[in-house]
Design a protein around this motif. Sequence first.
Motif, PDB file in Angstrom:
ATOM      1  N   UNK A  82       0.853  -1.190   0.000  1.00 41.83           N
ATOM      2  CA  UNK A  82       0.000   0.000   0.000  1.00 41.83           C
ATOM      3  C   UNK A  82       0.885   1.235   0.000  1.00 41.83           C
ATOM      4  N   UNK A  83       1.151   1.777  -1.199  1.00 41.58           N
ATOM      5  CA  UNK A  83       2.070   2.908  -1.306  1.00 41.58           C
ATOM      6  C   UNK A  83       1.354   4.249  -1.448  1.00 41.58           C
ATOM      7  N   UNK A  84       0.129   4.247  -1.919  1.00 40.03           N
ATOM      8  CA  UNK A  84      -0.604   5.503  -2.096  1.00 40.03           C
ATOM      9  C   UNK A  84      -1.053   6.031  -0.735  1.00 40.03           C
ATOM     10  N   UNK A  85      -1.143   7.353  -0.628  1.00 31.99           N
ATOM     11  CA  UNK A  85      -1.518   7.984   0.630  1.00 31.99           C
ATOM     12  C   UNK A  85      -2.807   8.774   0.436  1.00 31.99           C
ATOM     13  N   UNK A  86      -3.725   8.617   1.369  1.00 31.57           N
ATOM     14  CA  UNK A  86      -4.933   9.438   1.411  1.00 31.57           C
ATOM     15  C   UNK A  86      -4.824  10.293   2.669  1.00 31.57           C
ATOM     16  N   UNK A  87      -4.531  11.569   2.485  1.00 33.21           N
ATOM     17  CA  UNK A  87      -4.371  12.493   3.604  1.00 33.21           C
ATOM     18  C   UNK A  87      -5.701  13.184   3.850  1.00 33.21           C
ATOM     19  N   UNK A  88      -6.143  13.190   5.092  1.00 32.61           N
ATOM     20  CA  UNK A  88      -7.411  13.827   5.457  1.00 32.61           C
ATOM     21  C   UNK A  88      -7.134  14.910   6.498  1.00 32.61           C
ATOM     22  N   UNK A  89      -7.577  16.133   6.178  1.00 34.09           N
ATOM     23  CA  UNK A  89      -7.377  17.270   7.077  1.00 34.09           C
ATOM     24  C   UNK A  89      -8.743  17.834   7.435  1.00 34.09           C
ATOM     25  N   UNK A  90      -9.066  17.827   8.725  1.00 28.41           N
ATOM     26  CA  UNK A  90     -10.373  18.284   9.186  1.00 28.41           C
ATOM     27  C   UNK A  90     -10.366  19.810   9.297  1.00 28.41           C
ATOM     28  N   UNK A  91     -10.831  20.456   8.240  1.00 30.84           N
ATOM     29  CA  UNK A  91     -10.868  21.920   8.195  1.00 30.84           C
ATOM     30  C   UNK A  91     -11.938  22.470   9.128  1.00 30.84           C
ATOM     31  N   UNK A  92     -13.038  21.755   9.271  1.00 34.72           N
ATOM     32  CA  UNK A  92     -14.135  22.218  10.122  1.00 34.72           C
ATOM     33  C   UNK A  92     -13.714  22.299  11.590  1.00 34.72           C
ATOM     34  N   UNK A  93     -12.874  21.380  12.027  1.00 38.74           N
ATOM     35  CA  UNK A  93     -12.451  21.348  13.430  1.00 38.74           C
ATOM     36  C   UNK A  93     -11.234  22.230  13.699  1.00 38.74           C
ATOM     37  N   UNK A  94     -10.541  22.647  12.651  1.00 36.89           N
ATOM     38  CA  UNK A  94      -9.321  23.432  12.805  1.00 36.89           C
ATOM     39  C   UNK A  94      -9.631  24.857  13.239  1.00 36.89           C
ATOM     40  N   UNK A  95      -8.850  25.376  14.200  1.00 35.29           N
ATOM     41  CA  UNK A  95      -9.043  26.748  14.674  1.00 35.29           C
ATOM     42  C   UNK A  95      -7.818  27.626  14.424  1.00 35.29           C
ATOM     43  N   UNK A  96      -6.732  27.058  13.918  1.00 40.03           N
ATOM     44  CA  UNK A  96      -5.510  27.837  13.727  1.00 40.03           C
ATOM     45  C   UNK A  96      -5.526  28.634  12.419  1.00 40.03           C
ATOM     46  N   UNK A  97      -6.338  28.214  11.444  1.00 45.13           N
ATOM     47  CA  UNK A  97      -6.423  28.941  10.175  1.00 45.13           C
ATOM     48  C   UNK A  97      -7.426  30.081  10.332  1.00 45.13           C
ATOM     49  N   UNK A  98      -7.058  31.311   9.942  1.00 45.91           N
ATOM     50  CA  UNK A  98      -7.978  32.452  10.074  1.00 45.91           C
ATOM     51  C   UNK A  98      -9.248  32.263   9.224  1.00 45.91           C
ATOM     52  N   UNK A  99     -10.318  32.949   9.619  1.00 45.69           N
ATOM     53  CA  UNK A  99     -11.617  32.788   8.948  1.00 45.69           C
ATOM     54  C   UNK A  99     -11.581  33.156   7.471  1.00 45.69           C
ATOM     55  N   UNK A 100     -10.860  34.260   7.125  1.00 44.87           N
ATOM     56  CA  UNK A 100     -10.821  34.670   5.720  1.00 44.87           C
ATOM     57  C   UNK A 100     -10.148  33.594   4.863  1.00 44.87           C
ATOM     58  N   UNK A 101      -9.123  32.937   5.430  1.00 46.98           N
ATOM     59  CA  UNK A 101      -8.407  31.887   4.699  1.00 46.98           C
ATOM     60  C   UNK A 101      -9.220  30.600   4.662  1.00 46.98           C
ATOM     61  N   UNK A 102     -10.006  30.364   5.704  1.00 44.39           N
ATOM     62  CA  UNK A 102     -10.835  29.160   5.761  1.00 44.39           C
ATOM     63  C   UNK A 102     -11.850  29.135   4.619  1.00 44.39           C
ATOM     64  N   UNK A 103     -12.523  30.272   4.378  1.00 43.71           N
ATOM     65  CA  UNK A 103     -13.516  30.319   3.303  1.00 43.71           C
ATOM     66  C   UNK A 103     -12.842  30.215   1.933  1.00 43.71           C
TER      67      UNK A 103
END
Length: 139
Positions: free
Chosen positions: A33-54
Amino acid sequence: MRITPALDIDEAEIEERFIRASGPGGQNVNKVSTAVELRFNLAANRSIPDYARSKLKRLAGRRLTTEGIVVIQADRFRSQEQNRSDARERLQELIVAALERPKPRIKTKPSRGAREERIKAKAARGKVKKMRSRKVDFD
């Protein structure tokens, strides 16, 4: 994971699954299994500013699930480690692009020459159209 000098993302917010890749690789592709599926929970993240989130939601497009999770699949390389770093780089590039603020537009008036050029072009176009409607006399 460091995105910019001012922005870090907690490793706990990034989930990686290793899956079997398609494409070249011979028998290895069927076994490892060499392929990678990366999952990033944007909804739960609080470090990214709101303008960048949208903006990130817009940039992610089809890679964003309805639950607010950004999914990146990486299977360009034959090694798991290269695919893993590729997926992380692509997530980082996506976030950096979302952090860029658009340059504010400064309103300017068209110059006198530009206005005169526009009027000349309109007059020339009017002449062309006027010539179309005239009847041609073949005698």
